[in-house]
Structure formats: C-alpha cells, structure tokens
Design a protein around this motif. Structure first.
Motif, short mmCIF file in Angstrom:
data_model
loop_
_atom_site.label_atom_id
_atom_site.label_comp_id
_atom_site.label_asym_id
_atom_site.label_seq_id
_atom_site.Cartn_x
_atom_site.Cartn_y
_atom_site.Cartn_z
N MET A 124 -1.09 -9.38 -8.40
CA MET A 124 -1.28 -8.06 -7.78
C MET A 124 -2.78 -7.76 -7.62
O MET A 124 -3.56 -8.04 -8.51
N HIS A 125 -3.11 -7.17 -6.47
CA HIS A 125 -4.53 -6.88 -6.22
C HIS A 125 -4.97 -5.60 -6.93
O HIS A 125 -4.16 -4.72 -7.21
N ASP A 126 -6.27 -5.59 -7.19
CA ASP A 126 -6.85 -4.55 -8.04
C ASP A 126 -6.56 -3.12 -7.55
O ASP A 126 -6.25 -2.24 -8.35
N ASP A 170 -2.93 1.07 3.24
CA ASP A 170 -3.34 0.01 4.17
C ASP A 170 -3.11 -1.36 3.54
O ASP A 170 -2.61 -2.28 4.17
N HIS A 171 -3.46 -1.44 2.25
CA HIS A 171 -3.31 -2.73 1.56
C HIS A 171 -1.84 -3.13 1.51
O HIS A 171 -1.49 -4.27 1.79
N LEU A 172 -0.98 -2.18 1.17
CA LEU A 172 0.46 -2.50 1.06
C LEU A 172 1.02 -2.98 2.39
O LEU A 172 1.88 -3.86 2.44
N THR A 194 -0.43 -4.69 4.58
CA THR A 194 -0.85 -6.05 4.92
C THR A 194 -0.53 -7.08 3.84
O THR A 194 -0.56 -8.28 4.11
N CYS A 195 -0.25 -6.66 2.60
CA CYS A 195 -0.05 -7.61 1.50
C CYS A 195 1.40 -7.61 1.03
O CYS A 195 1.84 -6.68 0.34
N GLU A 196 2.09 -8.65 1.43
CA GLU A 196 3.53 -8.70 1.13
C GLU A 196 3.81 -8.79 -0.37
O GLU A 196 4.75 -8.18 -0.88
N SER A 197 2.97 -9.53 -1.06
CA SER A 197 3.17 -9.73 -2.50
C SER A 197 3.07 -8.40 -3.26
O SER A 197 3.92 -8.07 -4.09
N CYS A 198 2.01 -7.64 -2.97
CA CYS A 198 1.86 -6.34 -3.64
C CYS A 198 2.99 -5.39 -3.24
O CYS A 198 3.50 -4.64 -4.07
N ARG A 199 3.37 -5.45 -1.96
CA ARG A 199 4.44 -4.55 -1.48
C ARG A 199 5.73 -4.81 -2.26
O ARG A 199 6.38 -3.89 -2.73
ZN ZN Z 1 -2.10 -7.30 -2.55
#
Ligand code: ZN
Lengths: 151, 197
Positions: free
Chosen positions: A1-3, A23-25, A27-32
């Motif tokens: 997971m990103h910071d 915005d991050h969610l 674009t980032c499937e893993s964090c989503r």
């Molecule tokens: Zn992420």
C-alpha cells in the motif's frame, strides 16, 4: 500500500480524505482493492454498536451491587481458603460482619431462652424441644434476610 | 490536568485505598455503560448481568493495578470487551459439545423445526454478520480489539482516542490501520476455511 493511503485512511473513513488520496485510488488498483477490503470489514464492526439491531440493552437491577458484593466475597473466600485468611480488602468487612451477626444472634437466642425459662440446663433444653423446629427455621430465615439486606 | 488529579481520579484513589463507598460509586457510575457494551457484543439478555458482575469483580480485584495512564472508563472498557470474548469462547466450546452429542437425525430435526420467515432470515443475516466480525476480532490483540471497538463501535475520534490513551494521534492512526489490516487477513484465512465459519 502506498504511503498516501496509509496516512489518510482514517480521514477517508470520516469522509475527509484529500483530493490527492482519491486521485491515487483512481489510478492504483492495488490500493483501491485494499481500501475496499478494509472499508468493508470496518462496516461490519458497526454491527456491534449498542442497539444496532434496535434492541436496547437491559438495565442493571437494583440488586446488582448486592449480587456483585456477594460474588466478590465468595471469590475472596475461595481464593484464600476461608474467610479468616482473606486480605485487607474492604469486602472483608461484609464477610466478618456476617460472622459477627451470626455469633451475636446465636448468643442472644441462648440468653433469651435462659432468661425466659429462668431454670436449669435440662429445663432449657426441654423448653427448646417444645419450641420445635418451626422457630429455628424462622430464625434462620430472618438471618438470611438480614444478611441479604446487609450485602 | 493529569487524570489522577481530576475528581474521578480522586474517587479511584479512594477505592484503591479500600473505601467501599468509592467503589460503589464507580460501579454505579459505569454499570449501565458496561451492560450496554456487553449487550452490543453478546446479545444474550439473560447473560448480560452475569458478565457485568464478572467485569466489576475483575475491576475490584485489579483496581490496585490501575495506574491512571488512561481514564477509568477506558480501562473498564478493555476489561469488559475481554470478558465478552472469554464468554463467547466458552459458549462456543459448550455449543460444540452439545452438537457433538446430537445424532445426525436430531440435528436435522432441529434445523428443520422452524421454516424461515422474512423476519427470521433478516435476523439470521444480522446474526451471521455479527458472529463473523466477533470471530475476526478474536484474532487480533486485546489492544487492537479495544482500539477498533472504541473507534468504530463507540464512535470516538482519533483525537479523542489519543487523549484517552495518552498516545499521539499518529500512533493511534498507525495502530488502527494495522489492526484493520489484520482483520482483513483474518477474514481471508477464515474464508478459506468455510467449515470453521
Ligand atoms: Zn497505491
């Protein structure tokens, strides 16, 4: 997971996460995926809220404290192998008071019988037999009631 | 002002020194709250009073170890939650013993004795969700359980938790997040073992 997700997750649950978080969610499937998982589990926790199912919690009865005192005295007694070795905790007073009450009541009954009869031991015993077990059980009941009220 | 110097801190100090009236006041002050926490978790009205007695007996026996690092209710809350989970664990053992005593025919008869209505289906779903989250919570530490419950069940904010538990807000956030992650991992493990659910 990103910071950014880690940092702002509690804000996200309160609906206060920043635009950068969203915005991050996007674009980032893993964090989503992880945020969805944690959010789902978190919503389950709300099931444990008091009255979440519309049923109010029962209220303590007026006898709650007396029952608690009883349990404490019993636990102390069983932990210490008897009332005389329990520690210096304050419910000891309740336990000792019960014993003193018992002793006083016992000696009071003997004195009363002796003075009422005004006779020797044999006549006191004969009188005691005549009084019958009814009076004994009534005394025991009175004692129990007194102890229950005291506790 | 330190918690120890507040009126409630003084009350606790008196109870610690053996003042029965002070202990009684502690019980009176928090008994309704404890009943409500227990009912929220175990949902067995008949057992709430018994568990509450056990909670306050524990409070009584460990009050001398209370060190004023958190508020009294935070400390009582932790004892209450632990006691509820102990109760549920014991109950689960009893249920397994009971079920193992039934023959297959008997089990089927019990299962089929009441045709489900809409209401009972809804209740069953709610109960299943509650049982599920209770199982997951049982797989995290006592501190994590307490934090998650205080935040999500009791509705305290991160700021309030930081003040109640004397930790900084960042620490609370990190601990909460780790606890949530553990719940998700526990759910993944549990879902891989359908028979255990
Ligand atoms: Zn992420």
């Amino acid at each position: 997971m990103h910071d950014i997700v880690f940092r702002e997750f509690e804000d996200h649950l309160n609906g206060n996460a920043s635009a950068a978080f969203h915005d991050h969610l996007r674009t980032c499937e893993s964090c989503r995926g992880e945020v969805e998982g944690i959010t789902g589990i978190t919503s389950l926790l709300h099931e444990l809220a008091p009255a979440a199912d519309g049923n109010d919690a029962p209220q303590p009865s007026p006898a709650f404290y007396a029952a608690l005192a009883n349990r404490i005295v019993e636990t102390e007694a069983s932990r210490s192998w008897g009332l005389f070795s329990i520690g210096d905790l304050f419910f000891r007073r309740v336990a000792f008071a019960s014993l003193i009450l018992l002793a006083c009541l016992g000696s009071f009954l003997v004195t009363r019988e002796a003075s009422e009869g005004g006779a020797d031991a044999a006549s006191i015993m004969a009188q005691h037999d005549a009084i019958s077990s009814h009076s004994d059980s009534a005394d025991r009941e009175r004692l129990l009631v007194t102890l229950a009220e005291y506790r | 002002m330190d918690y120890e110097d507040t009126p409630e801190g003084a009350l606790v100090r008196r109870a610690q020194e053996g003042d029965e009236a002070a202990f009684r006041e502690v019980v009176t002050r928090y008994q309704s709250k404890v009943f409500s926490i227990i009912h929220g978790i175990v949902r067995q009205r008949n057992d709430v009073e018994d568990i509450a007695q056990q909670v306050f007996a524990k409070v009584y026996f460990s009050l001398r170890n209370f060190d004023f690092r958190s508020s009294l209710i935070t400390w009582i809350y932790k004892i209450t939650v632990n006691e509820c989970f102990d109760y549920l664990r014991k109950k689960k053992v009893r249920k397994l013993v009971y079920e193992s005593d039934m023959s297959e025919d008997e089990s089927r008869r019990v299962e089929n004795s009441e045709p489900p209505t809409d209401r009972s289906v809804r209740t069953d779903t709610t109960l299943a969700r509650r049982d599920y989250i209770v199982k997951l919570l049982d797989r995290v530490s006592d501190e994590e359980k307490q934090l998650l419950m205080l935040k999500e069940v009791e509705g305290y904010s991160v700021e309030e938790l930081a003040s109640m538990l004397k930790m900084n807000e960042n620490t609370i956030k990190v601990k909460l997040f780790r606890a949530r992650q553990k719940l998700v991992k526990a759910a993944q493990r549990l879902d891989r073992l359908p028979a255990a659910v």
